[in-house]
Design an enzyme around this catalytic site. Structure first.
Site, short mmCIF file in Angstrom:
data_model
loop_
_atom_site.label_atom_id
_atom_site.label_comp_id
_atom_site.label_asym_id
_atom_site.label_seq_id
_atom_site.Cartn_x
_atom_site.Cartn_y
_atom_site.Cartn_z
N ARG A 1 -22.57 57.91 5.51
CA ARG A 1 -21.43 57.23 6.13
C ARG A 1 -20.88 56.15 5.20
O ARG A 1 -19.67 55.90 5.19
CB ARG A 1 -21.85 56.63 7.47
CG ARG A 1 -22.04 57.67 8.55
CD ARG A 1 -22.62 57.09 9.82
NE ARG A 1 -21.85 55.98 10.36
CZ ARG A 1 -20.75 56.08 11.09
NH1 ARG A 1 -20.26 57.29 11.35
NH2 ARG A 1 -20.12 55.02 11.54
N CYS B 1 -17.97 50.66 21.61
CA CYS B 1 -17.14 51.68 22.28
C CYS B 1 -17.95 52.27 23.43
O CYS B 1 -18.06 53.48 23.57
CB CYS B 1 -16.66 52.74 21.31
SG CYS B 1 -17.98 53.63 20.44
#
Length: 504
Positions: free
Chosen positions: A140, A233
């Site tokens: 990532r 989130c």
């Protein structure tokens, strides 16, 4: 697939709004992009963009777009490759405006991949100051580095470190920190089906524990008077109000800021602070309203705790055009120094080695004799002066921001702007350098029409005929840099990276 235990908890949380909430999760998700003002300002973009757009209320440069058969799609347009915009879920744009990033500051994006929020911060910094973008997962982190490059960010470093190692090196170092913490992803159920399949109450608890560890190290790295923006989130109270409540208890020098709340945002719920699973929530329903703030186990008075948590923010998909999100804006007690003098902690973080001292001689970087090939390239091809710390790793030359601290011992993927490769008696400029430049920054530039075939040929790696002096040319799409070309004999040789070429 939405888990049943999640539904049970959300029904307890939302009461009469539950059905509306569940109906929203069945609707098609919203698509959005964020304009990169380092490439094109908002008004010019609106005049030229061939998309169907409407504004995202909480981000000045954010726009919803609709998929229409007769219009090009943003992800398949040359502007995307030029870094004119970043395709980003609209609610994910909500946290960074509250960070209030400013040019010249030291800012850390602690959990930065894939780079949407990092590039949003970079836009606010306007290329001035130090932006450190960190991601603990190597794969990532590589994607993060690619997006930093595509958006033409000059003043960012990309690290692949753990929060504890960073905290050890940078105590009290940063003016602002964004902690967009890894979470259970409940707010992404509509966007990502896998998020629902991977969800469990146990995972929520694991995420909450990890978030509190991240917040602990973030507090250690924040200077007095600095701002910390925490976001997730997810809808899980344990990960949202619960984690902020934990932070307030652990760090009495931290407090929640009351900030203007955009239309559609909802306040946080103090009474949810310890509602970590259905059983606890069922017990909480029996608690009197007056006692509700006591769910926050803090040494402060219950009323103060309630006030602070009410000033955190929730984004609900049935109340606005976006996914689920949570944002808390916190500040560390103390006053920021108005001078450039370093604190003892900063001096410890930046103490250079002898080798580092040599690199900071003269103009705070390698002497020109150490990068003569690039200096010659710059004199012949660039119209601007680049400032910073020149660093060389083998054949690769980088330009780090002026305030870059000593990085020895840290895992660094991108130690600043990659300028290019030093070859024998010549210099080959990098794609990253090209993406930071404008036509007026170079001696030679070619601007291709985004509606024409030639720009797509270039992105496919093809050569094309051109006239002019031989040498390096900045290839642009409607004035926005795409990459390099090298003209010789009436043919523009293509230097667009092979790994980025697509079948346009």
């Amino acid at each position: 697939m939405i888990p049943e235990k999640f539904k049970e908890r959300m029904k307890l949380l939302l009461g009469g709004e539950y059905e509306e909430f569940m109906a929203a999760l069945e609707q098609e998700r919203y698509q959005a992009l964020r304009v990169n003002p380092m490439k094109m300002d908002r008004e010019e973009f609106l005049q030229k963009a061939p998309f169907s757009l409407s504004p995202v209320p909480w981000e000045e440069n954010g726009f919803y777009y609709e998929k229409k058969e007769n219009l090009p799609q943003p992800g398949k347009h040359p502007w995307h490759e030029a870094g004119v915009y970043y395709i980003q879920e609209p609610s994910a744009m909500s946290a960074v405006p509250f960070l209030d990033a400013r040019p010249g500051e030291r800012i850390l994006d602690l959990c930065a991949a894939p780079g949407g929020k990092s590039t949003q911060i970079a836009a606010a910094m306007r290329g001035e100051g130090l932006l450190i973008c960190n991601e603990i997962h190597p794969a990532r982190a590589a994607i993060l580095s690619e997006n930093i490059e595509r958006m033409g960010v000059r003043n960012a470093l990309v690290l692949n470190e753990t929060p504890d190692r960073l905290a050890e090196r940078f105590p009290g170092f940063f003016d602002r920190i964004l902690a967009d913490a890894p979470c259970s992803g409940e707010g992404m159920f509509r966007k990502n089906e896998a998020a629902g399949e991977e969800w469990s109450p146990e995972n929520v608890q694991m995420c909450a524990g990890r978030q509190r560890e991240i917040l602990e190290y973030a507090c250690q790295m924040l200077r007095p008077g600095g701002r910390l923006c925490y976001s997730t989130c997810t809808f899980a109270p344990a990960e949202d109000e619960g984690s902020v409540c934990w932070l307030l208890k652990k760090h009495p020098d931290m407090h929640v800021l009351s900030v203007p709340m955009p239309e559609g945002f909802a306040p946080g719920h103090p009474e949810w602070a310890l509602m970590e699973n259905t059983e606890k929530m069922e017990a909480a329903e029996k608690t009197t309203e007056a006692a509700a703030p006591s769910f926050c186990p803090t040494s402060r008075t219950a009323s103060v705790s309630a006030f602070e948590l009410e000033h955190t923010m929730r984004l609900w998909p049935h109340r606005l055009r976006g996914e689920g999100h949570y944002v808390a804006v916190l500040e560390k007690a103390g006053a920021a120094s108005g001078s450039k003098e370093q604190t003892v902690a900063e001096q410890k973080a930046e103490k250079p080695s002898a080798k580092r001292t040599r690199r900071r001689d003269g103009e705070k970087g390698l002497g020109e004799k150490d990068y003569t090939e690039f200096a010659a390239f710059a004199r012949e091809n660039l119209r601007l002066q680049l400032s910073g710390i020149y660093l060389r790793f083998g054949e690769q030359l980088y330009l780090a921001p002026e305030e870059t601290p000593a990085l020895r011992g840290l895992k660094v993927l991108r130690p600043g702007l990659h300028l290019g490769t030093v070859k024998k008696n010549r210099f080959e400029p990098s794609h990253a350098l090209a993406l930071t430049l404008k036509p007026e920054d170079v001696v030679h530039a070619v601007s291709l029409d985004t509606e024409g075939r030639q720009v797509r040929d270039y992105l496919n790696g093809l050569t094309f005929p051109a006239e002019g002096e031989k040498g390096w040319y900045l290839i642009c799409a409607d004035g926005c840099s795409l990459g390099w070309g090298k003209l010789a004999g009436g043919i523009m040789k293509n230097h667009y990276p092979k790994g980025l070429r697509k079948n346009w």
